[in-house]
Motif scaffolding. Structure first.
Motif, PDB file in Angstrom:
ATOM      1  N   GLY A 169      23.079  34.339  44.087  1.00 19.15           N
ATOM      2  CA  GLY A 169      22.926  35.255  42.928  1.00 19.15           C
ATOM      3  C   GLY A 169      24.284  35.419  42.327  1.00 19.15           C
ATOM      4  O   GLY A 169      25.479  35.578  42.975  1.00 19.15           O
ATOM      5  N   VAL A 170      24.656  35.189  40.844  1.00 19.21           N
ATOM      6  CA  VAL A 170      25.551  35.243  40.380  1.00 19.21           C
ATOM      7  C   VAL A 170      26.367  36.687  39.939  1.00 19.21           C
ATOM      8  O   VAL A 170      25.646  37.650  40.244  1.00 19.21           O
ATOM      9  N   LYS A 171      27.772  36.769  40.079  1.00 20.07           N
ATOM     10  CA  LYS A 171      28.633  37.778  39.685  1.00 20.07           C
ATOM     11  C   LYS A 171      29.213  37.451  38.367  1.00 20.07           C
ATOM     12  O   LYS A 171      30.213  36.618  38.578  1.00 20.07           O
ATOM     13  N   THR A 172      29.125  38.003  37.217  1.00 23.91           N
ATOM     14  CA  THR A 172      29.895  37.788  36.229  1.00 23.91           C
ATOM     15  C   THR A 172      31.186  38.558  36.216  1.00 23.91           C
ATOM     16  O   THR A 172      31.106  39.816  36.518  1.00 23.91           O
ATOM     17  N   LEU A 173      32.094  37.986  35.494  1.00 20.81           N
ATOM     18  CA  LEU A 173      33.385  38.489  35.639  1.00 20.81           C
ATOM     19  C   LEU A 173      33.627  39.138  37.127  1.00 20.81           C
ATOM     20  O   LEU A 173      33.900  40.384  37.520  1.00 20.81           O
ATOM     21  N   PRO A 174      33.712  38.019  38.038  1.00 19.09           N
ATOM     22  CA  PRO A 174      33.347  38.535  39.338  1.00 19.09           C
ATOM     23  C   PRO A 174      34.575  39.376  40.033  1.00 19.09           C
ATOM     24  O   PRO A 174      34.378  40.062  40.967  1.00 19.09           O
ATOM     25  N   GLY A 175      35.758  38.679  39.690  1.00 29.38           N
ATOM     26  CA  GLY A 175      36.838  39.598  40.338  1.00 29.38           C
ATOM     27  C   GLY A 175      37.166  41.034  39.962  1.00 29.38           C
ATOM     28  O   GLY A 175      37.101  42.003  40.959  1.00 29.38           O
ATOM     29  N   ILE A 176      36.333  41.523  38.701  1.00 34.89           N
ATOM     30  CA  ILE A 176      36.553  42.869  38.448  1.00 34.89           C
ATOM     31  C   ILE A 176      35.270  43.562  38.970  1.00 34.89           C
ATOM     32  O   ILE A 176      35.351  44.386  39.774  1.00 34.89           O
ATOM     33  N   ARG A 177      34.132  42.862  38.760  1.00 32.55           N
ATOM     34  CA  ARG A 177      32.800  43.161  39.277  1.00 32.55           C
ATOM     35  C   ARG A 177      32.747  43.780  40.789  1.00 32.55           C
ATOM     36  O   ARG A 177      32.371  44.748  40.902  1.00 32.55           O
ATOM     37  N   GLU A 178      33.281  42.687  41.669  1.00 29.65           N
ATOM     38  CA  GLU A 178      33.118  42.789  43.137  1.00 29.65           C
ATOM     39  C   GLU A 178      34.093  43.806  43.512  1.00 29.65           C
ATOM     40  O   GLU A 178      33.927  44.674  44.505  1.00 29.65           O
ATOM     41  N   ALA A 179      35.534  43.950  42.989  1.00 26.62           N
ATOM     42  CA  ALA A 179      36.221  44.915  43.234  1.00 26.62           C
ATOM     43  C   ALA A 179      35.897  46.151  43.118  1.00 26.62           C
ATOM     44  O   ALA A 179      35.994  47.033  43.955  1.00 26.62           O
ATOM     45  N   ILE A 180      34.968  46.386  42.058  1.00 27.23           N
ATOM     46  CA  ILE A 180      34.482  47.868  41.684  1.00 27.23           C
ATOM     47  C   ILE A 180      33.220  48.149  42.769  1.00 27.23           C
ATOM     48  O   ILE A 180      33.258  49.093  43.603  1.00 27.23           O
ATOM     49  N   GLU A 181      32.376  47.117  42.779  1.00 28.01           N
ATOM     50  CA  GLU A 181      31.285  47.361  43.479  1.00 28.01           C
ATOM     51  C   GLU A 181      31.609  47.528  44.984  1.00 28.01           C
ATOM     52  O   GLU A 181      31.014  48.200  45.658  1.00 28.01           O
ATOM     53  N   GLU A 182      32.564  46.898  45.625  1.00 31.54           N
ATOM     54  CA  GLU A 182      32.795  46.769  46.842  1.00 31.54           C
ATOM     55  C   GLU A 182      33.900  47.863  47.310  1.00 31.54           C
ATOM     56  O   GLU A 182      34.453  48.065  48.250  1.00 31.54           O
ATOM     57  N   ARG A 183      34.032  48.998  46.271  1.00 25.98           N
ATOM     58  CA  ARG A 183      35.026  49.907  46.539  1.00 25.98           C
ATOM     59  C   ARG A 183      36.455  49.556  46.697  1.00 25.98           C
ATOM     60  O   ARG A 183      37.075  50.149  47.406  1.00 25.98           O
ATOM     61  N   GLU A 184      36.810  48.172  46.316  1.00 21.74           N
ATOM     62  CA  GLU A 184      38.226  47.699  46.621  1.00 21.74           C
ATOM     63  C   GLU A 184      39.157  48.164  45.234  1.00 21.74           C
ATOM     64  O   GLU A 184      39.500  47.051  44.506  1.00 21.74           O
ATOM     65  N   PHE A 185      39.248  49.379  45.061  1.00 20.02           N
ATOM     66  CA  PHE A 185      39.841  49.548  43.696  1.00 20.02           C
ATOM     67  C   PHE A 185      41.222  49.337  43.395  1.00 20.02           C
ATOM     68  O   PHE A 185      41.692  49.088  42.355  1.00 20.02           O
ATOM     69  N   GLU A 186      41.830  49.032  44.692  1.00 20.60           N
ATOM     70  CA  GLU A 186      43.332  48.709  44.377  1.00 20.60           C
ATOM     71  C   GLU A 186      43.367  47.084  43.825  1.00 20.60           C
ATOM     72  O   GLU A 186      44.552  47.042  43.500  1.00 20.60           O
ATOM     73  N   LEU A 187      42.531  46.355  43.605  1.00 16.75           N
ATOM     74  CA  LEU A 187      42.230  45.152  43.139  1.00 16.75           C
ATOM     75  C   LEU A 187      41.979  44.851  41.826  1.00 16.75           C
ATOM     76  O   LEU A 187      42.187  43.951  41.186  1.00 16.75           O
ATOM     77  N   VAL A 188      41.383  46.095  41.121  1.00 12.78           N
ATOM     78  CA  VAL A 188      41.042  46.032  40.078  1.00 12.78           C
ATOM     79  C   VAL A 188      42.027  45.534  38.896  1.00 12.78           C
ATOM     80  O   VAL A 188      41.667  44.774  37.979  1.00 12.78           O
ATOM     81  N   ASP A 189      43.031  46.561  38.664  1.00  8.38           N
ATOM     82  CA  ASP A 189      44.123  46.122  37.697  1.00  8.38           C
ATOM     83  C   ASP A 189      44.611  44.651  37.999  1.00  8.38           C
ATOM     84  O   ASP A 189      44.681  44.026  36.641  1.00  8.38           O
ATOM     85  N   GLU A 190      44.769  43.928  39.118  1.00  3.83           N
ATOM     86  CA  GLU A 190      45.222  42.675  39.042  1.00  3.83           C
ATOM     87  C   GLU A 190      44.158  41.896  38.462  1.00  3.83           C
ATOM     88  O   GLU A 190      44.505  40.725  37.761  1.00  3.83           O
ATOM     89  N   GLN A 191      42.939  41.946  39.128  1.00  2.22           N
ATOM     90  CA  GLN A 191      41.800  41.303  38.599  1.00  2.22           C
ATOM     91  C   GLN A 191      41.485  41.167  37.040  1.00  2.22           C
ATOM     92  O   GLN A 191      41.027  40.307  36.259  1.00  2.22           O
ATOM     93  N   MET A 192      41.691  42.596  36.434  1.00  5.89           N
ATOM     94  CA  MET A 192      41.646  42.746  34.995  1.00  5.89           C
ATOM     95  C   MET A 192      42.696  41.817  34.390  1.00  5.89           C
ATOM     96  O   MET A 192      42.561  41.175  33.339  1.00  5.89           O
ATOM     97  N   ARG A 193      43.942  41.849  34.856  1.00  4.27           N
ATOM     98  CA  ARG A 193      44.868  40.866  34.225  1.00  4.27           C
ATOM     99  C   ARG A 193      44.511  39.524  34.147  1.00  4.27           C
ATOM    100  O   ARG A 193      44.619  38.818  33.374  1.00  4.27           O
ATOM    101  N   ARG A 194      44.026  38.945  35.238  1.00  6.03           N
ATOM    102  CA  ARG A 194      43.751  37.702  35.628  1.00  6.03           C
ATOM    103  C   ARG A 194      42.598  37.250  34.510  1.00  6.03           C
ATOM    104  O   ARG A 194      42.690  36.275  33.884  1.00  6.03           O
ATOM    105  N   ILE A 195      41.544  37.973  34.534  1.00  2.75           N
ATOM    106  CA  ILE A 195      40.552  37.598  33.457  1.00  2.75           C
ATOM    107  C   ILE A 195      40.900  37.671  32.125  1.00  2.75           C
ATOM    108  O   ILE A 195      40.668  36.725  31.216  1.00  2.75           O
TER     109      ILE A 195
END
Length: 576
Positions: free
Chosen positions: A527-553
């Motif tokens: 199953g696909v995850k779109t914008l996966p860096g941001i989406r999975e950081a939020i869904e997996e509650r790894e909130f500390e990763l969100v800003d960095e993944q937002m920058r990368r995308i």
């Protein structure tokens, strides 16, 4: 539910097969048994083989349980080709090899195990089609699980043929389908492979007249797809630098059935595949493939989608040979088939036979011929195009939609977390529980913070503008005529745009997956995850990763914006 030191039995379905033993092992289980339940593809769904297409009681679904959401291909050579002299990991060092034994069985063999289980009644959504109530356990049933493994190395043999381009030999169209199957493999993969072979045969007849494609066409029959996309992944890794330089498109098939066009892939190819679907007739109606597909979409209630100018390509997760090309190398990719009217239960079993296929799937091969017409046109039109037929406004439209989805997910999680934590803290969940049943009070979740989506949304807004400018200018300039120099420069420029959406650092916990727009989910498998860096950081509650993944995308999209501006300048757009 405590599975520590226990053997878990699980139904296929709901998520990719490997996710079940993966999660079981993470929680201390020592083995997993998988079975196909008749509610999914057995007698509950329809008549079983040989009277009908569905899985009979002794049908066993095989399948790989390597952790392909980390990386596909040879577990011992992550990220580089498994050539004869390649350095290999030790088996116990390979992170994708399952650490507990897993055995698939039929629902006939699962029946006595399930009947002997006690414990709480399984939730309604976990109940299946067998004529008794399913229980969670543990026990009192016990089972002995004995498996044997062969760890010897063996070669995977791809069959690759190349037709050199007459004008642009260093621009490649790669067309692939795997050739290995779990048993007889009539539907998976042979029904797809024969469409590739027929396409190649037709192009061979063209060549006998003296015709040559303008661009190089590469045909590949991949070996060892079923264990872990081995043949395609190792080939793509080994030839990665050359593919990044030369590959303009990868077209994949992996079996086909009867009904409607299934099309997934890079969103910049939506207009391209829509034009092809408009030009190919459905073999059983007086409509085109496009008209029949849109009729099905409308009949299922999505009138807005049916009225869209272009087919919306499904974003690709994993599960077939497009994965190394798209998600590792950043090569624009398509995955094509027909289906929707040929259900059944032969998948990955010994019942995937010629008899099953010709009685229940595509009896007169009409849709196999139609798929050849679709893929053949795709191959030839890309090979012959003056300017490579990408349309980037479609990419912008879909990426904008994905960003909106993730904003909605974050808002919904924030609200649900607040409500749930209040119920826990005030003791309301415990008070509402049945006092006669065991109950373990859940712990509160971390509050969902507010995220700064501005960098992403700004990058997408610019993408919409740059894509609209390039697409519109190209249409105008093509009508007036392009010089050979302009065509060559524009093609080299836009060929690399999909690669600009990758990041060499990869995704969190799985650097092999580099694409910032599409990836298989870490806990969904295919199953696909779109914008996966941001989406999975939020869904997996790894909130500390969100800003960095937002920058990368955002940075990846900005790279595309700059390249589109360059391409428009080649076409004559004034530089601002």
């Amino acid at each position: 539910i405590d599975v520590e030191g226990k053997i878990v039995i699980a139904r296929y379905g709901g998520s990719w097969r490997r996710i079940k033993p993966k999660v079981a092992a993470e929680h201390g289980a020592i083995g997993t048994i998988l079975f196909s339940d008749p509610i999914d593809d057995g007698f509950v769904a329809g008549d079983v083989y040989p009277d009908g297409p569905y899985r009979m009681e002794h049908g066993v679904q095989r399948g790989s349980v390597l952790d392909m959401p980390q990386y596909p291909g040879d577990p011992l050579t992550p990220g580089y080709g498994a050539t004869a002299g390649a350095e290999r990991l030790a088996i116990d060092e390979a992170p994708t090899i399952m650490k507990i034994p897993v055995l698939p069985i039929s629902y006939s063999d699962a029946t006595p195990l399930l009947e002997a289980m006690g414990g709480p009644v399984a939730p309604r959504s976990w109940q299946g089609g067998l004529p008794f109530t399913y229980h969670i356990g543990p026990g009192p049933a016990t089972v002995r699980l004995h498996l044997e493994f062969d760890w010897d190395l063996a070669p995977a043999l791809n069959v690759v043929a190349r037709i050199e381009g007459s004008e642009y030999p260093d621009e490649w169209i790669v067309r692939g389908n795997h050739r290995d199957g779990w048993a007889l493999g009539a539907a998976d993969p042979i029904s797809g492979l024969v469409t590739l072979m027929e396409e190649a045969r037709a192009i061979g007849e063209l060549m006998e007249t003296g015709w040559r494609p303008r661009r190089t066409i590469v045909y590949a029959a991949w070996d060892a797809e079923e264990p872990a996309l081995l043949g395609s992944t190792e080939w793509a890794e080994h030839h990665g630098a050359e593919l990044r330089e030369k590959a303009a498109l990868y077209i994949n098939t992996d079996g086909t059935g009867r009904g409607f066009l299934n099309a997934g892939g890079s969103h910049s190819l939506e207009r391209f595949i829509t034009q092809i679907a408009r030009d190919v007739d459905d073999p059983k109606t007086e409509a085109t493939v496009l008209e029949r597909l849109n009729a099905a979409i409308a009949a299922n209630g999505d009138f807005e989608e049916a009225m869209r100018d272009d087919i919306r390509l499904s974003p690709l997760g994993s599960g077939s040979d497009y994965t190394p090309f798209l998600q590792h190398l950043g090569i624009p990719s398509l995955n094509l088939s027909f289906g929707g009217e040929s259900g059944g239960g032969s998948y990955h079993s010994q019942y995937d036979s010629f008899d099953h296929y010709t009685r229940f799937i595509d009896p007169d091969f009409a849709y196999g011929v139609t798929l050849t017409k679709v893929t053949g046109r795709a191959t030839l039109r890309f090979a012959q195009a003056d300017v490579l037929p990408y349309r980037f406004s479609n990419l912008a439209d879909n990426v904008s939609m994905y960003a909106e989805e993730i904003e909605e997910i974050a808002d919904r999680m924030r609200q649900e977390t607040t409500q749930r934590n209040r119920l826990i803290q005030e003791g309301l969940i415990e008070l509402a529980a049945d006092p006669t049943e065991p109950f373990v009070a859940p712990s509160p979740d971390e509050a969902v913070p507010h995220f700064n989506f501005a960098p992403l949304l700004n990058a997408i807004a610019e993408l919409e503008s740059e894509a609209r400018a390039y697409d519109g200018l190209l249409q105008t300039v093509q009508a007036q005529g392009l010089s050979a120099s302009q065509m060559a420069r524009v093609n080299q420029n836009v060929m690399e745009i999909e690669q600009l959406l990758t990041d060499e650092r990869g995704l969190p916990k799985r650097p092999w997956f580099r694409h910032q727009i599409y990836a298989p989910g870490f806990y969904t498998g295919y199953g696909v995850k779109t914008l996966p860096g941001i989406r999975e950081a939020i869904e997996e509650r790894e909130f500390e990763l969100v800003d960095e993944q937002m920058r990368r995308i955002s940075d990846a999209i900005e790279r595309v914006n700059a390249r589109l501006e360059e391409a428009a300048a080649i076409l004559g757009r004034p530089v601002t």
